[in-house]
Enzyme design. Sequence first.
Site, short mmCIF file in Angstrom:
data_model
loop_
_atom_site.label_atom_id
_atom_site.label_comp_id
_atom_site.label_asym_id
_atom_site.label_seq_id
_atom_site.Cartn_x
_atom_site.Cartn_y
_atom_site.Cartn_z
N TRP A 254 -61.83 15.62 10.84
CA TRP A 254 -61.63 16.40 9.61
C TRP A 254 -62.63 17.53 9.47
CZ3 TRP A 254 -60.56 12.16 5.30
CH2 TRP A 254 -59.28 11.64 5.51
N LYS A 255 -63.63 17.56 10.36
CA LYS A 255 -64.68 18.60 10.28
C LYS A 255 -65.26 18.62 8.87
CE LYS A 255 -62.50 20.86 14.14
NZ LYS A 255 -62.26 22.07 14.91
N HIS B 287 -69.60 18.14 20.04
CA HIS B 287 -68.52 19.08 19.72
C HIS B 287 -69.02 20.51 19.88
CE1 HIS B 287 -65.34 21.21 17.65
NE2 HIS B 287 -64.59 20.12 17.79
N GLU C 3 -62.29 19.62 25.72
CA GLU C 3 -62.13 20.54 24.60
C GLU C 3 -62.36 21.99 25.07
OE1 GLU C 3 -61.50 18.40 21.06
OE2 GLU C 3 -63.14 19.76 20.72
N SER D 55 -55.95 22.83 19.35
CA SER D 55 -54.63 23.28 18.84
C SER D 55 -53.50 22.30 19.14
CB SER D 55 -54.30 24.67 19.40
OG SER D 55 -55.26 25.61 18.96
N GLY E 12 -57.88 18.46 15.24
CA GLY E 12 -58.66 19.05 14.16
C GLY E 12 -57.76 19.43 13.00
#
Length: 243
Positions: free
Chosen positions: A25-26, A108, A164, A202, A223
């Site tokens: 969820w950042k 990240h 990533e 994405s 994300g």
Amino acid sequence: MKTEILDNQKITNAAEKKNLIVANWKCNPSTLEEAKLLASLFKKEALKLKKTEIVLCPPFVFIQGLNGSGNLNLGAQNCFWEEGGAYTGEVSPLMLKNLNCQYIILGHSERRRLLNETDEMINRKIEAVISAGLKVILCAEKASQAEKCLKGISNLENVILAFEPLSAIGTGNPYPLEKAKKVCLEMKKSVKKEINVLYGGSVNPVNAKDYIEKACFEGLLVGGASLEVKAFSAILNSVEAAI
Ligand code: PGA
């Protein structure tokens, strides 16, 4: 030949292992109420899943207000490498474990880019998370980066990798499938043949299944779409239906 062996490996494991869908969820949402609502909707979705596990990674401040159950487990987006002490602003793996977190995302690219996190810092965090008995989801944009972060770490049982690619994160430009598969296989080859690798960047309801079925990934790190109930449910359903 190598590819064949690795692909077979995946087929062998498929019957035992669940695909992992990590909801990162950042720095969202802005209230605990919203976080609880979203989590309760995901929990309902999780009840229908047999071959898929959700790892919900909210901001630290919401973890205490949420709980996992069945196919939905809690995770965090980062942690510090010490258990406790004079480290202003930091959160330890032990604290997260005591809030029933089972997974911690480390390395990240947003933390590397915006907060200058280095491979050495990530390495210390990995060590601490493993020692606390939690699972690491280690983000890396290439195999050599993952290797550097894992330097000296022999117990890889609780380590999951997440490929990533920078060009795909938050851009709406998912990484080409064939190229992603190549990196996935490289990561397995250079770190450990049996290690699970997730794809992140994405991910949406249209491309989710392909990364599992056509590349060698054992799950996804989602994300933006993990904050949209409709999109995230569609991703879960399509991964659940993947072969
Ligand atoms: P995105 O983020 O799904 O919004 O591209 C992925 C990530 O940061 O891992």
